[in-house]
Design an enzyme around this catalytic site. Structure first.
Site, short mmCIF file in Angstrom:
data_model
loop_
_atom_site.label_atom_id
_atom_site.label_comp_id
_atom_site.label_asym_id
_atom_site.label_seq_id
_atom_site.Cartn_x
_atom_site.Cartn_y
_atom_site.Cartn_z
N ASN A 31 0.83 -1.21 0.00
CA ASN A 31 0.00 0.00 0.00
C ASN A 31 0.86 1.26 0.00
O ASN A 31 0.34 2.38 0.05
CB ASN A 31 -0.99 0.00 1.17
CG ASN A 31 -0.31 0.08 2.52
OD1 ASN A 31 0.92 0.24 2.60
ND2 ASN A 31 -1.08 -0.02 3.59
N LEU A 32 2.16 1.08 -0.04
CA LEU A 32 3.13 2.19 -0.09
C LEU A 32 2.99 3.15 1.09
O LEU A 32 3.37 4.31 0.99
CB LEU A 32 3.05 2.93 -1.44
CG LEU A 32 3.32 2.08 -2.68
CD1 LEU A 32 3.21 2.91 -3.96
CD2 LEU A 32 4.69 1.41 -2.63
N GLY A 35 6.44 1.79 2.49
CA GLY A 35 7.33 1.28 1.44
C GLY A 35 7.52 2.33 0.34
O GLY A 35 6.88 3.39 0.34
N ASP A 50 -4.12 -3.02 -0.34
CA ASP A 50 -3.97 -3.19 1.10
C ASP A 50 -4.33 -4.62 1.49
O ASP A 50 -5.39 -5.13 1.10
CB ASP A 50 -4.92 -2.20 1.77
CG ASP A 50 -4.44 -1.88 3.14
OD1 ASP A 50 -4.27 -0.68 3.43
OD2 ASP A 50 -4.25 -2.82 3.94
N PHE A 72 5.73 -9.53 4.42
CA PHE A 72 6.62 -8.60 5.11
C PHE A 72 5.88 -7.38 5.65
O PHE A 72 6.48 -6.57 6.36
CB PHE A 72 7.68 -8.07 4.14
CG PHE A 72 8.61 -9.11 3.61
CD1 PHE A 72 9.78 -9.40 4.27
CD2 PHE A 72 8.33 -9.80 2.43
CE1 PHE A 72 10.67 -10.35 3.80
CE2 PHE A 72 9.20 -10.76 1.94
CZ PHE A 72 10.37 -11.03 2.63
N TYR A 140 4.06 -4.95 19.80
CA TYR A 140 4.66 -5.37 18.53
C TYR A 140 5.03 -6.86 18.58
O TYR A 140 4.61 -7.65 17.73
CB TYR A 140 5.89 -4.51 18.20
CG TYR A 140 6.69 -5.07 17.07
CD1 TYR A 140 6.13 -5.25 15.80
CD2 TYR A 140 8.03 -5.45 17.25
CE1 TYR A 140 6.86 -5.80 14.77
CE2 TYR A 140 8.77 -5.99 16.22
CZ TYR A 140 8.18 -6.17 14.98
OH TYR A 140 8.91 -6.72 13.96
N PHE A 207 21.59 4.92 24.06
CA PHE A 207 20.49 4.78 25.02
C PHE A 207 20.89 3.83 26.15
O PHE A 207 20.63 2.64 26.10
CB PHE A 207 19.24 4.23 24.33
CG PHE A 207 18.67 5.12 23.25
CD1 PHE A 207 18.81 6.50 23.29
CD2 PHE A 207 17.97 4.56 22.18
CE1 PHE A 207 18.28 7.30 22.29
CE2 PHE A 207 17.42 5.36 21.18
CZ PHE A 207 17.58 6.73 21.24
N GLY A 284 11.97 -0.71 27.37
CA GLY A 284 11.71 -1.98 26.70
C GLY A 284 12.91 -2.60 26.01
O GLY A 284 12.75 -3.57 25.27
N ASP A 285 14.13 -2.07 26.22
CA ASP A 285 15.31 -2.65 25.57
C ASP A 285 15.96 -3.70 26.47
O ASP A 285 16.53 -3.37 27.51
CB ASP A 285 16.36 -1.55 25.31
CG ASP A 285 16.20 -0.91 23.95
OD1 ASP A 285 15.59 -1.53 23.06
OD2 ASP A 285 16.72 0.20 23.77
#
Ligand code: UDP
Length: 328
Positions: A31-32, A35, A50, A72, A140, A207, A284-285
């Site tokens: 759907n660019l 991208g 989409d 992807f 995620y 960080f 969150g790392d």
């Protein structure tokens, strides 16, 4: 014909090129939204649409004779997923279910899924194998793991054949210099350091310097995007040869590099000195994420070929030739 959903993105576009180089026919659905049309190799067919839209999927599956799907297309910013989980569950989970449903309706049963090291959360081991407990700590990672579970169920109930590839830290650019990484906003370490060394950013922030690692900064396993692309092709061939049907593989180098080491290697490759600022940890790392990729080596013969220097060198060539990414 291979359908590459999200083939205009960073890892998708590199895989499309590799597929074409190995004489596969490719149609890209994108759907660019993140991208770039310019990143899609001219030899591929491009359908703008989409994956959450059933009509777009019907159009593509109706028009081409699709043998397998590589998927992807996803949102992949950890911080954004925490502040806007709905976006992640809609785009990464609901839309993927629509894609899987349409695949089944159209009789397409081979699927390669882009997953992530974020499915492991904070691992309880130094080197992560596919058997390490998955316990994602953000939406995620959860959105990706949900699809992994759905694929297990679809395999058992509907005979869906799939390979899940859990990427560690993708980096580098195609050796031709024609395609590379172009995210807005850019959040990844290597492109940020290189953009800084190109004069496009004032400094680079580290960080957190108080992690329980040798130099106090986070350790990650960086893997060249071309190595990732190669793994997709081996996974596809293993599905096509009916060698494998429902597998999960880690994709990494098996070596960890700290944030400080990455910055030093960027300085070494470019011959430029970075202005490094130490800041707070990013939420969150985990301190360290290093993959064992033994399983895919043993089963499919895949091994990372590119070193960290080569990742940075190819990325540097891309960034110097395209300082503003695809928008010239
Ligand atoms: N990092 C950093 N400064 C930055 C961006 C990233 O110190 O400007 C660190 C980050 O905390 C992590 C590592 O670099 O430890 C890799 O982060 P990146 O966002 O590239 O990938 P991630 O590991 O989050 O997938």
């Amino acid at each position: 014909m291979i359908l590459v959903v999200g083939g205009a993105g960073y890892i998708g576009s590199h895989t499309v090129k590799q597929l074409l180089d190995q004489n596969f026919e490719v149609v890209v659905l994108d759907n660019l939204s993140t991208g770039h049309r310019e990143s899609v190799d001219e030899r591929a067919l491009l359908e703008i649409g989409d994956l959450s839209n059933a009509a777009d999927l019907d159009r593509v599956f109706g028009k081409y004779s699709i043998d397998a799907v590589m998927h992807f297309a996803a949102n992949s910013l950890v911080g954004e997923s925490v502040s806007n989980p709905l976006k992640y569950y809609k785009n990464n989970v609901t839309a993927t279910i629509t894609l899987l449903e349409k695949m089944m309706e159209h009789g397409v049963k081979s699927f390669i899924f882009s997953s992530t090291a974020a499915t492991y959360g904070i691992p309880d081991t130094d080197i992560i194998t596919e058997g390490t407990l998955t316990n994602p700590i953000n939406p995620y990672g959860r959105s990706k793991l949900m699809i992994e579970h759905i694929l297990q169920d679809f395999h058992a109930a509907y005979g869906m054949k799939y390979v899940v590839l859990r990427y560690f830290n993708a980096a580098g650019a195609h050796v031709s210099g024609t395609i590379g990484e172009d995210h807005t906003p850019e959040t990844h370490l290597i492109p940020l350091v290189l953009q800084h060394l190109l004069g496009k950013r004032e400094s680079i922030s580290v960080f957190g310097t108080d992690y329980d690692t040798n130099d106090g900064t986070c350790i990650r396993d960086y893997i060249h995007v071309t190595d990732l692309a190669e793994a997709h092709i081996l996974a596809l061939q293993s599905l096509q040869n009916e060698q494998k049907s429902n597998e999960v593989y880690n994709l990494g180098n098996g070596k960890g590099f700290s944030v400080k080491e990455v910055i030093e290697t960027c300085e070494h490759v470019t011959g430029k000195k970075a202005n490094v600022i130490h800041t707070e940890r990013r939420a969150g790392d985990p301190a360290q994420l290093i993959a064992s990729s033994e399983k895919i080596y043993e089963e499919l013969g895949w091994k990372a070929k590119y070193s960290l220097e080569e990742m940075i060198q190819t990325a540097w060539e891309w960034h110097t030739a395209h300082p503003n990414g695809y928008s010239k």
